[in-house]
Design a protein around this motif. Structure first.
Motif, mmCIF file in Angstrom:
data_model
loop_
_atom_site.group_PDB
_atom_site.id
_atom_site.type_symbol
_atom_site.label_atom_id
_atom_site.label_comp_id
_atom_site.label_asym_id
_atom_site.label_seq_id
_atom_site.Cartn_x
_atom_site.Cartn_y
_atom_site.Cartn_z
ATOM 1 N N SER A 1 25.008 -33.796 -5.430
ATOM 2 C CA SER A 1 24.031 -32.878 -6.000
ATOM 3 C C SER A 1 23.465 -31.930 -4.933
ATOM 4 O O SER A 1 23.248 -32.339 -3.791
ATOM 5 N N ARG B 1 31.742 -38.464 -21.779
ATOM 6 C CA ARG B 1 32.741 -37.933 -20.826
ATOM 7 C C ARG B 1 33.999 -37.479 -21.569
ATOM 8 O O ARG B 1 34.595 -36.463 -21.265
ATOM 9 N N SER C 1 30.515 -27.525 -14.926
ATOM 10 C CA SER C 1 30.645 -28.722 -15.780
ATOM 11 C C SER C 1 29.346 -29.520 -15.805
ATOM 12 O O SER C 1 29.026 -30.174 -16.796
ATOM 13 N N ARG D 1 31.824 -33.309 -10.628
ATOM 14 C CA ARG D 1 31.972 -34.572 -9.901
ATOM 15 C C ARG D 1 33.388 -35.131 -9.991
ATOM 16 O O ARG D 1 33.826 -35.866 -9.138
ATOM 17 N N ASP D 2 34.095 -34.810 -11.086
ATOM 18 C CA ASP D 2 35.420 -35.398 -11.335
ATOM 19 C C ASP D 2 36.450 -34.316 -11.617
ATOM 20 O O ASP D 2 37.418 -34.551 -12.325
ATOM 21 N N ARG E 1 16.848 -28.173 -3.231
ATOM 22 C CA ARG E 1 16.521 -28.278 -4.650
ATOM 23 C C ARG E 1 15.018 -28.133 -4.883
ATOM 24 O O ARG E 1 14.574 -27.512 -5.836
ATOM 25 N N ASP F 1 26.102 -41.728 -9.741
ATOM 26 C CA ASP F 1 27.330 -40.948 -9.964
ATOM 27 C C ASP F 1 28.516 -41.548 -9.194
ATOM 28 O O ASP F 1 29.653 -41.455 -9.647
ATOM 29 N N ARG G 1 20.771 -40.169 -8.082
ATOM 30 C CA ARG G 1 21.975 -39.623 -8.737
ATOM 31 C C ARG G 1 23.216 -39.819 -7.870
ATOM 32 O O ARG G 1 24.292 -40.111 -8.384
ATOM 33 N N ARG H 1 24.176 -31.704 -18.451
ATOM 34 C CA ARG H 1 22.732 -31.454 -18.563
ATOM 35 C C ARG H 1 22.357 -31.041 -19.990
ATOM 36 O O ARG H 1 21.320 -31.452 -20.510
ATOM 37 N N ARG I 1 29.419 -45.395 -10.974
ATOM 38 C CA ARG I 1 29.674 -45.645 -12.407
ATOM 39 C C ARG I 1 31.143 -46.043 -12.588
ATOM 40 O O ARG I 1 32.003 -45.741 -11.756
HETATM 41 O O1 CDP Z 1 23.388 -29.157 -9.759
HETATM 42 P P1 CDP Z 1 23.398 -30.605 -9.441
HETATM 43 O O2 CDP Z 1 24.385 -30.896 -8.343
HETATM 44 O O3 CDP Z 1 22.087 -31.202 -9.253
HETATM 45 O O4 CDP Z 1 24.000 -31.383 -10.664
HETATM 46 P P2 CDP Z 1 24.967 -30.844 -11.757
HETATM 47 O O5 CDP Z 1 26.256 -30.362 -11.201
HETATM 48 O O6 CDP Z 1 24.199 -29.948 -12.636
HETATM 49 O O7 CDP Z 1 25.302 -32.202 -12.520
HETATM 50 C C1 CDP Z 1 24.281 -32.969 -13.147
HETATM 51 C C2 CDP Z 1 24.799 -34.376 -13.386
HETATM 52 O O8 CDP Z 1 25.868 -34.314 -14.332
HETATM 53 C C3 CDP Z 1 25.360 -35.110 -12.183
HETATM 54 O O9 CDP Z 1 24.373 -35.765 -11.409
HETATM 55 C C4 CDP Z 1 26.331 -36.094 -12.846
HETATM 56 O O10 CDP Z 1 25.641 -37.223 -13.322
HETATM 57 C C5 CDP Z 1 26.821 -35.316 -14.063
HETATM 58 N N1 CDP Z 1 28.149 -34.704 -13.872
HETATM 59 C C6 CDP Z 1 29.263 -35.504 -14.047
HETATM 60 O O11 CDP Z 1 29.138 -36.713 -14.269
HETATM 61 N N2 CDP Z 1 30.510 -34.966 -13.995
HETATM 62 C C7 CDP Z 1 30.677 -33.660 -13.746
HETATM 63 N N3 CDP Z 1 31.915 -33.142 -13.711
HETATM 64 C C8 CDP Z 1 29.550 -32.833 -13.538
HETATM 65 C C9 CDP Z 1 28.289 -33.395 -13.598
#
Ligand code: CDP
Ligand code: CDP
Length: 234
Positions: A12, A112, A34, A133-134, A160, A187, A183, A39, A190
């Motif tokens: 994050s 997901r 994504s 993230r993935d 942030r 993240d 997070r 969110r 999981r």
């Molecule tokens: O901007 P920030 O890095 O805070 O978070 P974000 O990219 O907006 O993503 C929010 C949350 O969504 C992450 O902390 C993950 O839990 C989830 N996420 C995920 O599981 N898989 C993704 N491809 C993108 C986000």
């Protein structure tokens, strides 16, 4: 040359979306945030009282078919915003409250499944920069360039915190840092598609990099990948 796909994953507040948005603009590609989709689902769940830990969030899972997500140009015509059931929720999804609930929601298998299918559809023709993230591991495993971004938790929390204060949110640095750490943990641990560096991803630690330095570094990587493809090396 056919357009390539670029996957940007990482922790994050490492600057993924700032980087991805600028790359997409400069290359004439589409940008898919994504995280905004996870969110938006979380915001929908909070607004409609659908989170229930005891039943593993069954009310939300039962409502997934009523959630329609798309990226559209915002009313000001500048950037693409996320629209939830035809409403622009780009601002509403960025609160610390949504950040507090998003990781448990993103750990739910049916959530997901729905979002990965949508993301794959959006990225299927290439010419896309997607961050999350993935992305390099699950959504676009064949992406020609994969970046994994990291930076120290304190620096990320500071970035942030500045962002939230600038938009007028009354938050403390301590609670933002706690959320960043929590997070990171949820993240990465999981069961389904945890945050992991893809084997073929290049790691960028931007703790000490300005946005400009970071962009220059990654832009050079893009040039190298494109030159390799032209020479038939990819
Ligand atoms: O901007 P920030 O890095 O805070 O978070 P974000 O990219 O907006 O993503 C929010 C949350 O969504 C992450 O902390 C993950 O839990 C989830 N996420 C995920 O599981 N898989 C993704 N491809 C993108 C986000
Ligand atoms: O998408 P992600 O959560 O990874 O991060 P972001 O929203 O792109 O960036 C979070 C904040 O950190 C933004 O305000 C960026 O301007 C800032 N940032 C920075 O100051 N220096 C960097 N090298 C990277 C990000």
């Amino acid at each position: 040359m056919p357009p390539i796909s670029i996957a940007i994953d990482g922790y994050s507040s490492t600057g993924k979306s700032t980087l991805a948005r600028r790359l997409a603009r400069d290359l004439g590609y589409i940008y898919i945030d994504s995280g905004a989709m996870y969110r938006a689902v979380t915001y929908y769940a909070l607004s409609n009282g659908l989170l229930d830990e005891e039943s593993a969030h069954k009310p939300l899972l039962d409502s997934l078919d009523h959630i329609d997500l798309e990226f559209r140009k915002a009313a000001d015509g500048q950037q693409a915003h996320i629209f939830l059931n035809c409403r622009d929720v780009e601002r509403e999804i960025r609160t610390l409250e949504v950040s507090r609930y998003v990781s448990p929601v993103a750990a739910l298998g049916p959530v997901r499944k729905k979002l990965v299918a949508l993301q794959r559809g959006m990225g299927q023709r290439g010419g896309v920069v997607m961050d999350g993230r993935d992305i390099g591991t699950v959504v676009l495993p064949d992406a020609e360039l994969k970046i994994f971004m990291t930076a120290s938790p304190e620096i990320r929390a500071e970035r942030r915190y500045d962002e939230l204060r600038a938009r007028g949110d009354q938050v403390s640095y301590a609670e933002v840092l706690e959320n960043v750490r929590q997070r990171d943990h949820l993240d990465s641990t999981r069961e389904i598609s945890p945050l992991q560096q893809a084997e073929d991803a290049l790691v960028v630690d931007n703790s000490q990099m300005t946005l400009e330095e970071q962009y220059g570094y990654v832009r050079e990587l893009v040039n190298q990948v494109m030159a390799g493809i032209k020479k038939g090396r990819h």
